[in-house]
Enzyme design. Structure first.
Site, PDB file in Angstrom:
ATOM      1  N   CYS A 264     -10.745  -0.768  -8.440  1.00  0.00           N
ATOM      2  CA  CYS A 264     -11.136  -2.066  -7.870  1.00  0.00           C
ATOM      3  C   CYS A 264     -12.651  -2.183  -7.654  1.00  0.00           C
ATOM      4  O   CYS A 264     -13.136  -3.269  -7.338  1.00  0.00           O
ATOM      5  CB  CYS A 264     -10.418  -2.292  -6.546  1.00  0.00           C
ATOM      6  SG  CYS A 264      -8.668  -1.881  -6.599  1.00  0.00           S
TER       7      CYS A 264
ATOM      8  N   HIS B 179     -13.500  -5.914   1.006  1.00  0.00           N
ATOM      9  CA  HIS B 179     -12.488  -5.667  -0.028  1.00  0.00           C
ATOM     10  C   HIS B 179     -11.252  -6.501   0.312  1.00  0.00           C
ATOM     11  O   HIS B 179     -10.711  -7.183  -0.545  1.00  0.00           O
ATOM     12  CB  HIS B 179     -12.152  -4.176  -0.080  1.00  0.00           C
ATOM     13  CG  HIS B 179     -11.130  -3.822  -1.101  1.00  0.00           C
ATOM     14  ND1 HIS B 179     -11.354  -3.943  -2.453  1.00  0.00           N
ATOM     15  CD2 HIS B 179      -9.864  -3.353  -0.973  1.00  0.00           C
ATOM     16  CE1 HIS B 179     -10.278  -3.565  -3.108  1.00  0.00           C
ATOM     17  NE2 HIS B 179      -9.348  -3.204  -2.242  1.00  0.00           N
TER      18      HIS B 179
ATOM     19  N   HIS C  79      -6.583 -10.594  -6.054  1.00  0.00           N
ATOM     20  CA  HIS C  79      -7.255  -9.336  -6.386  1.00  0.00           C
ATOM     21  C   HIS C  79      -7.364  -9.250  -7.898  1.00  0.00           C
ATOM     22  O   HIS C  79      -6.380  -9.005  -8.599  1.00  0.00           O
ATOM     23  CB  HIS C  79      -6.441  -8.164  -5.835  1.00  0.00           C
ATOM     24  CG  HIS C  79      -7.178  -6.860  -5.870  1.00  0.00           C
ATOM     25  ND1 HIS C  79      -8.247  -6.607  -6.706  1.00  0.00           N
ATOM     26  CD2 HIS C  79      -6.986  -5.710  -5.162  1.00  0.00           C
ATOM     27  CE1 HIS C  79      -8.679  -5.381  -6.516  1.00  0.00           C
ATOM     28  NE2 HIS C  79      -7.940  -4.814  -5.587  1.00  0.00           N
TER      29      HIS C  79
END
Length: 631
Positions: free
Chosen positions: A280, A433, A471
């Site tokens: 990520c 995040h 995401h």
């Protein structure tokens, strides 16, 4: 002196819209925009979504009628809002209510058995033991089956994962150029890279001609490669479907392809090429490499980014089986209702049950400060540094660890050393995040709270783009960078509007996690944080345009800045022209397939330099021994 990497352009697309000129950011905070920005945003989204087209400077609807800009929101506003951000998965990807799969079935044959005819060449190899074959005429056979037979047949299943952060409804990157059987992620890469370049107010060659060819770099990656049927999806699925694997499947599926496509079809770069994947944190990993190369003087111009378009049944099922994605039952349980709210599946720092997958392509253009001065380039911000640290020994590869404490603390300490404690304490914010998992909300908030305590920060604003765009995996921290630059530009801090309140187990004593968007003072510093699977932690320190320009003036002096501002006036005119064209759906895609292909004869060599056809400057070969004290 250490060069300062300056962001002079950004482009791409995610569920909120186009990245350049903050269109995607403004879609997220649309209720806080002034009338002019709101109208501009609705018009740009309407053309991006192919609800309107531009003809002779006028906006035309599907029936051929002229639509005036002030009327766009009234005509198309509900459709635009519904077709952007996180929403139920659309059939362009797959049907979440009837997702295809192959169901196995074992059948017991009756006393009469089963008999059928077929072509001999269609028989399976080896033959099942219960099959008896009788040859017929014209290369056909009769098959008699006694006993059990196992077959797989096409079926559908009700997918428990039904929402994703998809590109705006109607946006078709493949239709914008001759996309030649390319996967969706690479189509979005072509769009995003061109959008970023045009947003600078310069053509790529106009900037590249200011530096040597080997002082240019492309830094990009995707985490999954390209999972659609045109890429690795087709390579994995075709034979099982009885189809042929394409010669392009493997090559186009590689995770380096976003870098390779930019070099080969957009910029024609012969300088540095770099691909790094860090789960990520992939965008930040590539940004780190570019920042370090600029700081060291190895390159002066870079395009940095990432793409992932992985809304496929296989990827969704993979994450779903890890219990990582928010599913229907989990959402219903949280809300205490019988209906899942697909617009609110991603709930960072609130009561949540998993993240929501998204798709995006995000790119920025970086130059060193001297080149920015020379160009008169528009300054969107600057990157002081990017830190990456691992987590050490783990029991679970997906579990968090100490690495993110290190990256966050280093980033804050660096900002404090450059702009001072007061700026960090009063005018900084975090782009979290914020994955929307129960574990993340606790562990990430604890890190922020402890770092805030160490640096005496209170009421620290925290924003979380994944609440709106999902995401996007590789480009996720690119989504965060785009939001940070939007906050710098518009002084609007996005709240996490998908939650009713911050969860009770979140450590927010020193944090300001708002549930509504709010107007903020001019901010100086943004911390871009990413916590990737496997311990791929990264945090970047970004400075606002105001801070960046002040740093440039201190280094280059008032005369240098006066010259810069004279050039910048012309750059702003060029930028405004592209923005108007892009808002009208005229994206000026750059796709140089076979245009300017270089051959052996295009390279001229001496012992001092290399000349390549099409490049204004030469590549100077090394002549100084960097290890003079050792040999």
């Amino acid at each position: 002196m250490t060069a300062l990497p300056i962001i002079v352009g950004m482009g791409g697309v995610n569920a909120a819209g186009r990245t350049s000129f903050h269109q995607g950011f403004r879609r997220i905070v649309i209720d806080k925009l002034n009338a002019e920005a709101r109208q501009e945003t609705f018009v740009g989204l309407a053309t991006l979504m192919n609800l309107l087209t531009s003809q002779d400077g006028q906006l035309i609807d599907a029936e051929g009628n002229v639509v005036e800009k002030p009327a766009v929101e009234q005509r198309f506003g509900p459709e635009i809002l519904a077709g952007t951000l996180i929403r139920k998965i659309e059939h362009d990807h797959f049907d979440p209510d009837a997702t295809p799969w192959q169901q196995k079935l074992t059948m017991d044959v009756s006393d009469q058995g089963i008999s059928f005819e077929t072509r001999a060449r269609d028989l399976p190899s080896p033959l099942p033991r219960t099959w008896k074959i009788t040859e017929l005429a014209e290369k056909r056979v009769r098959v008699d089956i006694a006993g059990e037979i196992e077959v797989s047949h096409g079926s559908t299943r009700d997918n428990p994962i039904k929402a994703a952060g998809q590109f705006p409804t109607g946006f078709k990157p493949a239709s914008l150029y001759n996309s030649r059987y390319q996967p969706r992620g690479l189509q979005a890469t072509i769009f995003g890279a061109a959008d970023a370049i045009h947003s600078t107010g310069y053509s790529w060659n106009e900037i590249a001609d200011k530096v040597n060819p080997d002082e240019i770099g492309t830094y990009s990656a995707s985490v999954f490669g390209q999972t659609q049927v045109e890429g690795v999806g087709g390579m994995m699925q075709s034979r099982l479907k009885g189809e042929r694997v394409s010669t392009k499947n493997l090559a186009l599926g590689l995770n380096t392809m976003s870098t390779d496509f930019i070099n080969a079809y957009v910029t024609g770069n012969v300088g540095t090429t770099f691909t790094s994947t860090g789960a990520c944190a992939t965008f930040l990993y590539n940004l780190k490499a570019a920042v370090q190369d600029i700081q060291a003087g190895r390159i002066r111009l870079a395009i940095v980014g990432s793409n992932d378009c992985a809304i496929t049944p296989e990827v969704v099922e993979g994450f779903g089986n890890m219990s990582a994605l928010a599913n229907e039952e989990g959402l219903k349980k949280i809300d205490g209702t019988g209906v899942a709210d697909h617009r609110r599946t991603s709930r960072p720092f609130g009561e949540n049950c998993g993240f929501t997958i998204g798709e995006a392509a995000q790119f920025i253009i970086l130059v060193d400060d001297a080149l920015a001065i020379e160009l008169g380039a528009n300054v969107l911000g600057s990157v002081a540094d990017v830190y990456t640290n691992a987590d050490g020994i783990k029991k679970s590869i997906t579990a968090p660890g100490p690495g993110n404490y290190i990256t966050m603390a280093k980033s804050v300490a660096l900002a404090k050393s450059i702009v001072g404690a007061e700026a960090v304490q009063q005018r900084s914010f975090i782009l979290a995040h914020g994955s929307s998992t129960p574990q993340n909300r606790v562990t990430e908030s604890l890190i922020y709270d402890r770092v805030a305590n160490s640096f005496d920060i209170t009421d620290w604003p925290v924003a979380a783009p994944k609440a709106f765009v999902g995401h996007t995996i590789g480009p996720a921290s690119g989504d965060q960078v785009a939001m940070a630059l939007g906050i710098f530009a518009d002084n609007i801090m996005p709240g996490i509007t998908t939650i009713d309140k911050v969860a009770d187990d979140v450590h927010d004593e020193r944090l300001n996690i708002a549930t509504e968007h709010w107007h903020c003072q001019a901010m100086d510093v943004a911390f871009i944080n990413s916590k990737g699977f496997g311990g791929n932690n990264a945090t970047a320190t970004l400075f606002s345009p105001a801070v960046t320009l002040a740093m440039m003036e201190k280094r280059h002096g008032s005369d240098g800045m006066a010259n810069y501002r004279d050039k910048n006036a012309l750059v702003e005119q060029a930028r405004a022209k592209y923005q108007a064209q892009a808002d009208n759906g005229e994206f000026q895609i750059i796709y140089r397939f076979g245009d300017g292909t270089l051959m052996d004869d295009d390279v001229s060599l001496t012992h001092e330099n290399i000349t390549v056809t099409g490049f204004a400057n030469k590549i100077v070969l090394p002549t100084v021994n960097p290890f003079n004290d050792m040999v």
